[in-house]
Design a protein around this motif. Sequence first.
Motif, PDB file in Angstrom:
ATOM      1  N   VAL A 221       0.821  -1.265   0.183  1.00  0.00           N
ATOM      2  CA  VAL A 221      -0.147  -0.117  -0.020  1.00  0.00           C
ATOM      3  C   VAL A 221       0.798   1.170   0.120  1.00  0.00           C
ATOM      4  O   VAL A 221       0.182   2.389  -0.315  1.00  0.00           O
ATOM      5  CB  VAL A 221      -1.146   0.179   1.129  1.00  0.00           C
ATOM      6  N   TYR A 222       2.063   1.270   0.623  1.00  0.00           N
ATOM      7  CA  TYR A 222       2.942   2.391   0.497  1.00  0.00           C
ATOM      8  C   TYR A 222       4.351   1.723   0.443  1.00  0.00           C
ATOM      9  O   TYR A 222       5.002   1.005   0.664  1.00  0.00           O
ATOM     10  CB  TYR A 222       2.734   2.934   1.724  1.00  0.00           C
ATOM     11  N   GLY A 296       2.264  11.870  -0.570  1.00  0.00           N
ATOM     12  CA  GLY A 296       1.395  11.208  -1.847  1.00  0.00           C
ATOM     13  C   GLY A 296       2.070  10.820  -2.998  1.00  0.00           C
ATOM     14  O   GLY A 296       1.498   9.953  -3.840  1.00  0.00           O
ATOM     15  N   ILE A 342      -0.439   8.116  -5.145  1.00  0.00           N
ATOM     16  CA  ILE A 342      -1.532   8.002  -4.562  1.00  0.00           C
ATOM     17  C   ILE A 342      -2.656   9.423  -5.137  1.00  0.00           C
ATOM     18  O   ILE A 342      -2.493  10.500  -4.903  1.00  0.00           O
ATOM     19  CB  ILE A 342      -1.787   8.269  -2.941  1.00  0.00           C
ATOM     20  N   ARG A 343      -3.406   8.649  -6.060  1.00  0.00           N
ATOM     21  CA  ARG A 343      -4.197   9.547  -6.796  1.00  0.00           C
ATOM     22  C   ARG A 343      -5.143   8.789  -7.619  1.00  0.00           C
ATOM     23  O   ARG A 343      -5.003   7.678  -7.640  1.00  0.00           O
ATOM     24  CB  ARG A 343      -3.575  10.504  -7.814  1.00  0.00           C
ATOM     25  N   ALA A 344      -6.236   9.282  -8.487  1.00  0.00           N
ATOM     26  CA  ALA A 344      -6.715   8.473  -9.554  1.00  0.00           C
ATOM     27  C   ALA A 344      -5.890   7.620 -10.537  1.00  0.00           C
ATOM     28  O   ALA A 344      -4.989   8.413 -10.907  1.00  0.00           O
ATOM     29  CB  ALA A 344      -7.926   9.308 -10.182  1.00  0.00           C
ATOM     30  N   ARG A 348       1.085   1.651  -6.802  1.00  0.00           N
ATOM     31  CA  ARG A 348       1.322   1.397  -5.519  1.00  0.00           C
ATOM     32  C   ARG A 348       2.682   0.478  -5.641  1.00  0.00           C
ATOM     33  O   ARG A 348       2.842  -0.081  -6.913  1.00  0.00           O
ATOM     34  CB  ARG A 348       0.213   0.421  -5.106  1.00  0.00           C
TER      35      ARG A 348
END
Lengths: 434, 596
Positions: A221-222, A296, A342-344, A348
Amino acid sequence: MKLVNLCRERTLPYPGKISVEVGQKVDSNDNVAVLDYVPGNVYKVPVAKMLSLPYHKLDQVAIVEAGDQVEKGQVLAVNNVFYQPFVCTSPIKGIVGIISKQLGQMYLRDYIPLDNDATDDVVFDLNKIFSDVKRNIVTQNILVKPGSKVSPSQILAQVSMKRYVTSNIYGQVKSITDKRIVISAYKINSELKAYLPGEVMEIGGRNAVTIAGKVYQLQGVYGLGGERQGLLKAVDNKLDYQDLSSADTGKIIFAPEGVTLNALRKANELGVSAVITSNMPFLTVKEYAGIDFVPGITGGENITTGLMLVKGFVPQAIDQNVVDFVRHYDGEWVAMTGTTHIRAGALRPELILPVKDRRYPIEEYNEVIKEGSLVEVKRSGCLHGSKGRVKRILAQPVVLPSLIKVLAAVVEIDQHEHQVPLTNIMPAGGKNNG
Amino acid sequence: MPSFLITDVGSTTTKAILIERKDDEYRLVNRAESPTTVEEPFEDVTIGVRNAIAKLGRIIDRNISGTGQRVTADGIDFYTSSSAGGGLQVLVIGLYSKVTAASASRAALGAGAILLDVISSDDERPTYEIIDSVRNSRPDMILLTGGVDGGSVEFALEFADIINSSNPKPRFGKDVKLPIIYAGNKDAAALVKDTLDDDFELHIEPNLRPTLYSENLAPARNQIHELFLSHVMQQAPGYNKLSSATAASIMPTPKAVGAIMSILAERQKLNIMGMDIGGATTDVFSVLNNVFHRTVSANMGMSYSIGNVLENAGLQAVKRWLPFEISDEELSDMVATKMLFPTTLPVSLKELLVEQAVAREALRISINHHVELITSLPQQKSKLQEFLATEEQKVNDLRATKSLLDLDSIGLVIGSGGVLSHAPRREQAALMIMDSCELRGITRLAVDSIFMMPHLGVLSQEYPEIALNVLIKDCFIPLGTVVTGYGEASANSRALRISGTIGSQSIAEDIQAGQLKIYQLAAAETAELKLEPAEKVDIGFGAGKPQSITVNGGQAGFIVDMRKASKATFDQNDLTEWMIQSGSFTADELNSVRRG
């Protein structure tokens, strides 16, 4: 963990040499392209002026073209006046960037060093350089700040017209403490790896190769850092700095039980390729990422050891099935990326495992949530990370403890029913908590 | 007259509304939404549009869908705005950051663009980094300006060379030439054309900053819009089909919002400020003396970029809006986890309070950004003054630009975006706006109930009266009117005396410095009051100056905010009291959060 067909376009930042052909089978560690150079600083050479010519005549006297590599002292243009040649030479070794027909000048670019494996930072101690200057005057005249990108000849601090100090490398200001400017050099690899084990599908010009292959993909996830590759080393306990040695250099360490900040720092010093773990507090991640951290959008951090969090920032275990499956790859070559957008259309981090003779035991899960679906709860206080079965999807909106009115599902977790907003559950694989 | 079906095609959702004649006026019938289908596997935006229309048809139990090229049934005109695929992305290049680059930014933002980068000759970055930025930005178009008319042509030419050398590619379309608008020094236009015309789609427009003291933004702005339609939209999947189905041209969503806000400001003779806090960005709009301004604070949003808000604002700034103790670790993990799972909603009250605290900071930063960016042009000087001025003075004059936004003059503030529009209680939205805006004087507050402003902006191109009527009656939810006092009264001393009627009740009351007082007053009710501030308190008319007002209420009521009438700082107890007093939360609710 998913068995997927991935297709990735691999690109060099600047044109180089492609070293594969369409249809060729590649492993993740194979080189597919090599960078010739990365252009750096720009030097303007007023060629027309130096040759006493109108600007627009530069075209007629230039003997190099944009894209040509030139040596220091190499002739750039020749103007014959009454059979007497006047020449303009290159002040640097570099590449011809632009030949400006309107301004009568050439823009030469020098090279940013490739495959720079310098691990030591460069320190500019202004206390020594300007030892005769009042401390507060030195402090006021530092022209860069932590995070600033610097290049050779760039002034870092200037106390008078004639007294200044310049950078001698391409890099980034890591810190400025007590008038000591610490700069870490850029590390740019000239070789572009396949990353994905598979087949070359397409070649685009001198800088792009498309590769497709069937692989196991563990999505996190990150993460931090860009792509990394290495031999996988799986560890049982939470990874601490004592667990690391020079034998770990270049490896990707899978530490599902967690990792300490000190361990990450030591890994960075040792040149460990990456660490993959379950979770780490956000403030610790931030501290490790260093200056210039943009939460982000990650991937550009100036760190040696990449990081991938499979679950996030709060304690949550990686599914045992996944842990067991990844452990099978201990000692094998794997690839990962920590880059996170992290955006549309998000990007990941991921771990790529080649398909061998083993099979991940959990069936693919269904993307559509309906009654009976196994789901994982996100956020929702203490339920975060819990898995359960959807008992029913409520027809009418419910009011949550947060006072928000939403459509929700009843999810059974550990034999208790919970109303969870549909927005906060996602399809899951593996076993539920019950 | 037809009915109107209007869609706004967003990055993730396509929202459709239907407006029809009801008795003697046009009103909103209903709305529906469906996922946007610009990405794979659909790659045809009209699929999402048709789905949203079909869904709306099912809700109202009528077939309003069209066949063939028409997306709506006969008798229903179709309009649309769009921000799908990341909206309109422009790279701006100007000579000085405070002069031509600022004017070019205003032109692009006013056209509804997102600025990918703003490059100027006083940029701190070395040239090679600028080249990298141009090369890697993948814009929809470049707006190149620089130099007032009659000035040096070198800058424009140098940047034309840099563009040439960087070889930037457009975001959409592999074989398409990247559009560049040149709107700089007219003397350089022919030379710029000679440099760029072969490899780019160059459009030469009049200089948007012909002199230091004047701007001419309209031609460049119109060209951006033309290129958005003819170039960007044509490359986006399915947009040419959509274009042929619309009764008017497709508008970028922010431009549509600007259109309807400008009409509202003009008709109501008001200065307006609006804020739309989204997942990734926050847009701030203002219409000041009938001139529309817009800024976008990239990376200031409530989901994708919530981590960035925390990073920019700092933990302590967010914590000051929380009525409970929380460690740095817990707060940062909560916010960062929302960033990882951006579409999730707060389930606990604690999560809601944290999100609303972050929203206050995102709005505060974005509004400050707006205040800094919308600035007046330098005052023209006489020839003698010009002659006598030193170079340093000339440079300082250019830098010392004054913000055009005077919060005293704002009559209406409109909040939009999930955290404001869907706050569980309207009082929470009112308090968030008040806490982030630094309001002054007498201001009406409203929220856009379902983010319908883009739809109405598109409709306003052809039917401004209908759009305005629907905006006021169906789109806005009035929160109320707030009287905000500023000054240096002693803490807890009288800041304001109010007397008169609030609804049907007579009132004569003193409000203390530091106090927030809310009176029940519905939107249709009126308060007729005499306001008498203390000597050192200003309610928008000068320190100590009284004022008689007649105002309406709203869902939050009539609000007297004297929290900044003294310089005293506030603590967690004050915050708790304000939250309870405003009706945002009950004491029991806040106690339950404290107990954990």
